[in-house]
Design a protein around this motif. Structure first.
Motif, PDB file in Angstrom:
ATOM      1  N   GLN A 105       0.824  -1.206   0.000  1.00 30.23           N
ATOM      2  CA  GLN A 105       0.000   0.000   0.000  1.00 30.23           C
ATOM      3  C   GLN A 105       0.863   1.263   0.000  1.00 30.23           C
ATOM      4  O   GLN A 105       1.997   1.256   0.442  1.00 30.23           O
ATOM      5  N   TRP A 106       0.258   2.350  -0.495  1.00 32.49           N
ATOM      6  CA  TRP A 106       0.945   3.635  -0.542  1.00 32.49           C
ATOM      7  C   TRP A 106       0.609   4.426   0.710  1.00 32.49           C
ATOM      8  O   TRP A 106      -0.529   4.427   1.186  1.00 32.49           O
ATOM      9  N   ASP A 136      -9.354   9.737   8.654  1.00 34.85           N
ATOM     10  CA  ASP A 136      -9.019   9.295   7.298  1.00 34.85           C
ATOM     11  C   ASP A 136      -7.527   9.045   7.114  1.00 34.85           C
ATOM     12  O   ASP A 136      -7.131   8.260   6.251  1.00 34.85           O
ATOM     13  N   HIS A 137      -6.716   9.754   7.881  1.00 33.50           N
ATOM     14  CA  HIS A 137      -5.264   9.652   7.734  1.00 33.50           C
ATOM     15  C   HIS A 137      -4.581   9.553   9.097  1.00 33.50           C
ATOM     16  O   HIS A 137      -3.988  10.513   9.588  1.00 33.50           O
ATOM     17  N   LEU A 161      -1.306   7.132   6.996  1.00 40.29           N
ATOM     18  CA  LEU A 161      -2.008   6.088   6.257  1.00 40.29           C
ATOM     19  C   LEU A 161      -3.207   6.701   5.541  1.00 40.29           C
ATOM     20  O   LEU A 161      -3.647   7.800   5.863  1.00 40.29           O
ATOM     21  N   GLY A 162      -3.732   5.985   4.568  1.00 42.07           N
ATOM     22  CA  GLY A 162      -4.928   6.450   3.862  1.00 42.07           C
ATOM     23  C   GLY A 162      -5.275   5.474   2.757  1.00 42.07           C
ATOM     24  O   GLY A 162      -4.554   4.502   2.516  1.00 42.07           O
ATOM     25  N   ASP A 163      -6.358   5.753   2.082  1.00 44.74           N
ATOM     26  CA  ASP A 163      -6.770   4.919   0.951  1.00 44.74           C
ATOM     27  C   ASP A 163      -6.158   5.465  -0.332  1.00 44.74           C
ATOM     28  O   ASP A 163      -6.864   5.833  -1.276  1.00 44.74           O
ATOM     29  N   PHE A 164      -4.843   5.526  -0.369  1.00 47.49           N
ATOM     30  CA  PHE A 164      -4.125   6.046  -1.534  1.00 47.49           C
ATOM     31  C   PHE A 164      -3.988   4.927  -2.566  1.00 47.49           C
ATOM     32  O   PHE A 164      -3.447   3.864  -2.258  1.00 47.49           O
ATOM     33  N   LEU A 165      -4.449   5.163  -3.775  1.00 50.54           N
ATOM     34  CA  LEU A 165      -4.356   4.142  -4.819  1.00 50.54           C
ATOM     35  C   LEU A 165      -2.986   4.104  -5.472  1.00 50.54           C
ATOM     36  O   LEU A 165      -2.555   3.070  -5.966  1.00 50.54           O
ATOM     37  N   GLU A 169      -1.824  10.060  -5.790  1.00 51.02           N
ATOM     38  CA  GLU A 169      -2.772  10.438  -4.737  1.00 51.02           C
ATOM     39  C   GLU A 169      -2.047  10.866  -3.464  1.00 51.02           C
ATOM     40  O   GLU A 169      -2.486  11.772  -2.768  1.00 51.02           O
ATOM     41  N   TYR A 173      -2.203  14.544  -1.617  1.00 53.47           N
ATOM     42  CA  TYR A 173      -2.415  14.677  -0.172  1.00 53.47           C
ATOM     43  C   TYR A 173      -1.291  15.509   0.448  1.00 53.47           C
ATOM     44  O   TYR A 173      -1.550  16.403   1.265  1.00 53.47           O
TER      45      TYR A 173
END
Length: 190
Positions: A105-106, A136-137, A161-165, A169, A173
Motif C-alpha cells: 500500500q501507498w 481518514d489519515h 495512512l490512507g486509501d491512496f491508490l 494520490e 495529499y
C-alpha cells in the motif's frame, strides 16, 4: 307528593366538596414530602468521589491506545531521557504495527530520522500525531526494518495512512499539508 328519581344527579353538598379538596391537597403534600425525603436519602447514600491514590493515578496514565493523541510521556527522574524515549518509540511502533501490515500500500512519508536523538524523534512524531492525524489519515510510527528491503541501521519513519491508490494520490495529499517533508512511500512486505 312527587317521587324522587333514584338515578337523577344530585348536587353534592358543600361539605363533601371541601372534604375531597382537603384530601387531595393532603395526598399531594405527602407525595412531595416522600420525594424530597427519598432524594435526600439517595444523596447521602452515594459516596462522594475521593481523590485518586497515587497508585491508581499511575495505572490510569499507563493505559495506552493505538492511533491516539496521548500526551508526551513523562521524563523519568534519575533516568536517561534517550532510554525513556527509545522505550516509548518502541512501544508506539509495536502498537502501530498491530494495525498496519505492509502489503504494497501507498502511504505519505512525513519524517524519517537517522542519527537524531531519540528524544527529538519522539517529540517530532508526537507533534505530527497530535496536529495532523485524522480518522481518514492516522499517523503511525514505523521502522525501515518493518517493511521493504531495508539495509543498514533501521530508521524511524512517521507516515500517514490512507486509501491512496498510487503515488499521485499521495502527492496530492502531501500538497494539502503544511509540512516541510512529505512524499509517497510504498510499504512492501519483507
Amino acid at each position: 307528593m312527587a317521587s324522587r328519581d333514584p338515578y337523577a344527579k344530585s348536587r353534592p353538598r358543600k361539605s363533601d366538596r371541601r372534604t375531597w379538596l382537603l384530601t387531595g391537597v393532603a395526598a399531594i403534600a405527602l407525595v412531595v414530602t416522600g420525594v424530597i425525603l427519598a432524594s435526600s436519602h439517595l444523596d447521602a447514600a452515594t459516596p462522594s468521589p475521593s481523590p485518586p491514590s497515587p497508585s491508581s493515578a499511575t495505572a490510569v496514565s499507563a493505559v495506552r491506545e493505538g492511533f491516539g493523541t496521548r500526551p508526551d510521556p513523562p521524563v523519568m527522574e534519575g533516568g536517561d531521557e534517550d532510554e525513556a524515549a527509545l522505550a516509548e518509540l518502541a512501544y508506539i511502533n509495536s502498537d502501530d504495527l498491530t494495525t498496519v501490515t505492509p502489503a504494497g500500500q501507498w502511504v505519505a512519508e512525513l519524517a524519517e530520522r537517522s542519527g537524531a536523538a531519540p528524544v527529538e524523534v519522539l517529540g517530532e512524531h508526537q507533534r505530527m500525531r497530535r496536529e495532523m492525524a485524522s480518522s481518514d489519515h492516522p499517523i503511525v510510527l514505523l521502522r525501515t526494518s518493518d517493511f521493504g528491503t531495508a539495509s543498514g541501521t533501521p530508521r524511524w519513519v512517521t507516515v500517514a495512512l490512507g486509501d491512496f491508490l498510487d503515488a499521485g494520490e499521495v502527492t496530492a495529499y502531501c500538497r494539502s499539508l503544511d509540512t516541510p517533508t512529505c512524499h509517497p512511500l510504498q510499504l512492501l512486505p519483507r
